[in-house]
Structures are given as C-alpha cells and as structure tokens.
Design a protein around this motif. Structure first.
Motif, PDB file in Angstrom:
ATOM      1  N   SER A 168      12.443  -8.477  -4.801  1.00 44.89           N
ATOM      2  CA  SER A 168      12.816  -7.127  -5.235  1.00 44.89           C
ATOM      3  C   SER A 168      12.597  -6.969  -6.735  1.00 44.89           C
ATOM      4  O   SER A 168      12.122  -5.921  -7.200  1.00 44.89           O
ATOM      5  CB  SER A 168      14.285  -6.843  -4.883  1.00 44.89           C
ATOM      6  N   LEU A 169      12.927  -8.008  -7.481  1.00 49.62           N
ATOM      7  CA  LEU A 169      12.744  -7.969  -8.932  1.00 49.62           C
ATOM      8  C   LEU A 169      11.264  -7.869  -9.284  1.00 49.62           C
ATOM      9  O   LEU A 169      10.873  -7.099 -10.176  1.00 49.62           O
ATOM     10  CB  LEU A 169      13.359  -9.224  -9.570  1.00 49.62           C
ATOM     11  N   VAL A 170      10.439  -8.615  -8.564  1.00 55.25           N
ATOM     12  CA  VAL A 170       8.987  -8.573  -8.798  1.00 55.25           C
ATOM     13  C   VAL A 170       8.441  -7.179  -8.488  1.00 55.25           C
ATOM     14  O   VAL A 170       7.629  -6.626  -9.260  1.00 55.25           O
ATOM     15  CB  VAL A 170       8.271  -9.637  -7.936  1.00 55.25           C
ATOM     16  N   ILE A 171       8.881  -6.581  -7.376  1.00 52.35           N
ATOM     17  CA  ILE A 171       8.449  -5.227  -7.013  1.00 52.35           C
ATOM     18  C   ILE A 171       8.817  -4.241  -8.114  1.00 52.35           C
ATOM     19  O   ILE A 171       8.003  -3.404  -8.529  1.00 52.35           O
ATOM     20  CB  ILE A 171       9.070  -4.793  -5.672  1.00 52.35           C
ATOM     21  N   ALA A 172      10.071  -4.345  -8.589  1.00 51.23           N
ATOM     22  CA  ALA A 172      10.548  -3.427  -9.634  1.00 51.23           C
ATOM     23  C   ALA A 172       9.740  -3.585 -10.922  1.00 51.23           C
ATOM     24  O   ALA A 172       9.340  -2.595 -11.544  1.00 51.23           O
ATOM     25  CB  ALA A 172      12.030  -3.677  -9.897  1.00 51.23           C
ATOM     26  N   LEU A 221       0.821  -1.216   0.000  1.00 58.37           N
ATOM     27  CA  LEU A 221       0.000   0.000   0.000  1.00 58.37           C
ATOM     28  C   LEU A 221       0.854   1.265   0.000  1.00 58.37           C
ATOM     29  O   LEU A 221       0.550   2.228  -0.712  1.00 58.37           O
ATOM     30  CB  LEU A 221      -0.932  -0.001   1.212  1.00 58.37           C
ATOM     31  N   THR A 222       1.930   1.282   0.798  1.00 57.19           N
ATOM     32  CA  THR A 222       2.767   2.483   0.855  1.00 57.19           C
ATOM     33  C   THR A 222       3.540   2.697  -0.450  1.00 57.19           C
ATOM     34  O   THR A 222       3.756   3.839  -0.866  1.00 57.19           O
ATOM     35  CB  THR A 222       3.756   2.425   2.039  1.00 57.19           C
ATOM     36  N   ILE A 223       3.943   1.613  -1.101  1.00 60.99           N
ATOM     37  CA  ILE A 223       4.604   1.748  -2.409  1.00 60.99           C
ATOM     38  C   ILE A 223       3.633   2.339  -3.426  1.00 60.99           C
ATOM     39  O   ILE A 223       3.974   3.249  -4.190  1.00 60.99           O
ATOM     40  CB  ILE A 223       5.153   0.396  -2.896  1.00 60.99           C
ATOM     41  N   LEU A 224       2.400   1.832  -3.434  1.00 64.16           N
ATOM     42  CA  LEU A 224       1.379   2.383  -4.337  1.00 64.16           C
ATOM     43  C   LEU A 224       1.133   3.861  -4.030  1.00 64.16           C
ATOM     44  O   LEU A 224       1.027   4.691  -4.947  1.00 64.16           O
ATOM     45  CB  LEU A 224       0.080   1.591  -4.205  1.00 64.16           C
ATOM     46  N   GLY A 243      13.896   3.385  -5.991  1.00 68.71           N
ATOM     47  CA  GLY A 243      14.708   2.488  -6.813  1.00 68.71           C
ATOM     48  C   GLY A 243      16.090   2.271  -6.229  1.00 68.71           C
ATOM     49  O   GLY A 243      16.600   1.141  -6.208  1.00 68.71           O
ATOM     50  N   SER A 244      16.701   3.340  -5.723  1.00 74.10           N
ATOM     51  CA  SER A 244      18.039   3.234  -5.134  1.00 74.10           C
ATOM     52  C   SER A 244      18.021   2.346  -3.892  1.00 74.10           C
ATOM     53  O   SER A 244      18.920   1.527  -3.686  1.00 74.10           O
ATOM     54  CB  SER A 244      18.566   4.624  -4.767  1.00 74.10           C
TER      55      SER A 244
END
Length: 411
Positions: A225-229, A187-190, A205-206
C-alpha cells in the motif's frame, strides 16, 4: 417447468457474462445484459425456483427512500426518476448465475480483461489527446503531458466512479495471492489517475488507508500500500497537467468548479432549511430542482457577496446537480431517505467486516469494504450514485460480494 428453468438460468448466466464484458465500456451493452437477465429471472420465477437468490436486505434499504417519498407525495412518478430502479437487477443476476453454474473465476477473468482494455484506452486517450469515440488516425500524435481522459462513456466522472470499486476488487484478489490480478490493479489505478477527477483521488486514498488499517499486522500489505501511494504521488507530481489539476483543487478562490460546488451545496441547504416538517422527513422528490433553482441566486449571494438575477448566473447552475450525493438524498428523499441510504452502505460494510474474521477470503472482503468507502468519500463531491452505468456496475459487484461472503473456501 424444468425447461423453462433451464432457459432462465441460461439467460441469467449469459447476462452476467455480457455485463462483465460491457460494464466499463458501454451503457448500451449494460442495458442489453440487464434486459437478458430480466427475462431470465422472470422465467426462473415462473418455474417456481426461489433458491440461490441473494439477501433482499440491501435492496429493501435502498428502495425504501424513494418509496417513502412517493407515498408522502401520493405519486408513483418518483421511482423512475430516482437514483435507483431496475438498475438493481445485476445484483440478482450475478449472484444467481455464479451460485447455479460456479462461473465466478470466469467472471473475474473477463472483468480483468474488460477493465484492462478500457484502462489501456484511457491511457491512450491521455497521451494522444483524442477521444476514442472520435479517433482521428491521420492526426495521431503522442504527447508527454497527458490530457484528461473520458473513456467510452465520454464522461470522466462516470468512468472514474465505475473504476473505483473494481480497483479494490483487483487489489483484494492480488493480496489474496491471485497474482494475475496485479496487472488489472495497476492498469485501473493508472486509468483512474488519468480521468483527473480529484474526488476519485480522495476516494482511492481513503480506500487504501482503510486497507492498511484493516491489515496493519500484515507487513506485505502495508509495504504494498505504501509503494502504491508513493508511486501514485510521484506520477501525479511529475506530470504538469496532473499536478496542476490536483493543486488547483485547493485554490478555492481561483477554482470556478469549487465555487460552483459551494453555490450548489448552499442552494440545497437553503432549500432543505425552508422545508416544512413532512418535507424535511421525506423530501420533495421530483419537485426538488424547482426549489434549488429558485434559491440559487440567494446561494450565489452568500458565496460571492453579489446579488444577481438567475438569468445572469445560470451558467453556474449546471442543471442543479448537487455534486454531493448526500445533499441530493437529503433534499429529494428527506432525513428518512438519507438515513436509509446510509444504512444501505453501513449494512454492506458491516456484513463484510463481520464475516472477514476467520474467512479464507478475508483480504477480498476487506477490499470490498475499502471500495465502498472509496465510493462514499467520492460521493461528498459528486453525484456518483445517479447514472445508470454506475448503478448497474455497483449492483453487479455487490452481487459478487454477497456470493464471496457465503463462499468459505479458497478461490
């Protein structure tokens, strides 16, 4: 004295609960929390209880810059105007409360609730094209193309700056197999995405890249991490407003925001270049903006090739805000002040990374480091260490961080 001490601890604990609830939502709530905590700390010190306090090293580092500037100018006025002052209190109250009453899990759950709530609100704003503080239910419509969200602070930059370090706290807890924190992580990423702050995207991203490198041997973390990216990239490029917002940042010739930043950066650099030796070492404090304004027409000329008086270009000056926290520290507190500011962050990174080895909460400590790196990257393009709300949020999370470094047990 015992009753005074108990009252002080009660107020410090109450302050920590208030801040955990209000940090993403209300500066007024934060101020109440800090006020309650200040009274509690005062009572604790009156009762001569000096145990269970965090290290003073980070506070000394961050206060050194404005203090040296004040001394160089023989003025006591700069501290109240500087980037940090009484906003450091959440560092002490959060650490003290958790040490005394072992309420760490309660605070984490309350943070998860409050940040999930504000994330829902930000997402709601994005698709309703309405500010939550001026909601018009009679005209409520949802759109497929999202709008930039501001949150309760009515400022997307402040909202993004507060979200950023807490995203990595929730990610670290999720990686540490506290799977309930996957929900606030998502939710916070969105929510961060819908603030549409490109500098925050770079920070996110960093931080994720740092997490991948720090856990390169952990296949689960790498894949996660790859899935999130990938999912984040798909989301951004699938919605026209997000895609246009991101792509426009790379078109400097047509992006007025980017040009204004270059003008302001150039003005800060010209100002610093014209300082005498003492000013280069310790800055100009409150007087800095006078010189930034004076040098702005020259900066405008260097960027655009056009000579114009200040009155005709003042709309680009935007109060002389540097949009780069490092340039602000350089001009206001000098080389010495900037170095101490950097030492503050280097210390936080070092103490986490050096203690992470063989620590049962290694993933969380590395996530704290990732959050700090994300915040520092964002700082290249924003004054993200200036406003009270962001400072108090940072000091609160640093207090949690210091507790976890010493807490060598699984959660």
């Amino acid at each position: 004295m015992e009753k005074i001490n108990k009252a002080g601890i009660f107020l410090v604990v109450l302050s920590t609960y208030i801040l955990a609830l209000t940090i993403p939502i209300s500066i007024a709530g934060d101020s109440i929390g800090v006020g309650v905590g200040a009274i509690g700390l005062l009572l604790i010190l009156i009762s001569k209880d000096f145990k269970n306090f965090p290290s003073l090293k980070p506070i000394i580092l961050i206060f050194t810059a404005p203090i040296l500037t004040m001394l160089s100018q023989f003025s006591l006025s700069f501290l109240s105007w500087s980037c940090i002052n009484h906003h450091v209190l959440p560092y002490f109250t959060s650490y003290k409360a958790i040490k005394e009453k072992r309420i760490f899990k309660n605070i984490l759950y309350l943070l998860a609730i409050s940040f999930s709530a504000i994330s829902f609100i930000i997402i709601f704003e994005a698709f309703s094209h309405q500010n939550i503080k001026h909601l018009n239910l009679s005209n409520l419509t949802f759109y497929l193309n999202p709008y930039q969200s501001w949150g309760f602070y009515s400022n997307s930059l402040i909202t993004a700056a507060i979200l950023l370090p807490f995203i990595f706290l929730f990610l670290g807890l999720s990686i540490n197999k506290k799977y309930i924190f996957i929900i606030p992580s998502i939710l916070t990423i969105l929510a961060l995405i819908f603030t549409m702050k490109r500098s925050a995207y770079l920070g996110l991203g960093s931080g994720i890249i740092f997490l991948v490198i720090a856990n390169i041997k952990n296949r689960k973390i790498f894949i996660s991490s790859l899935v999130i990216a990938i999912l984040t990239t798909i989301l951004v490029f699938s919605l026209p407003s997000l895609k246009n917002n991101l792509v426009s940042g790379f078109n400097i010739k047509k992006n007025i925001d980017a040009q204004v930043r270059f003008m302001l950066w150039e003005s800060y650099l010209i100002t610093f270049k014209n300082y005498n030796l003492k000013e280069k070492l310790f800055g100009k404090g409150k007087q800095t903006r006078i010189y930034i304004k004076k040098n702005f027409p020259e900066a405008y000329y260097r960027i655009t090739g056009q000579k114009k008086p200040f009155e005709s270009i003042k709309q680009y000056y935007v109060s002389g805000i540097s949009h780069n926290i490092y340039l602000r520290y350089l001009d206001e507190t000098g080389i010495v002040g900037l170095l101490f500011f950097l030492f503050f962050w280097i210390y936080l990174l070092w103490i986490n990374i050096s203690n992470a080895k063989n620590h049962p909460l290694r993933e969380i400590l590395m996530s704290f480091s990732a959050g700090y790196i994300a915040f520092l990257v964002m700082g290249f393009f924003e004054n993200n260490f200036v406003d009270a709300a962001t400072n108090m949020a940072l000091m609160f999370i640093i207090g949690l961080n210091m507790f976890l470094i010493e807490h060598r047990k699984p959660l």
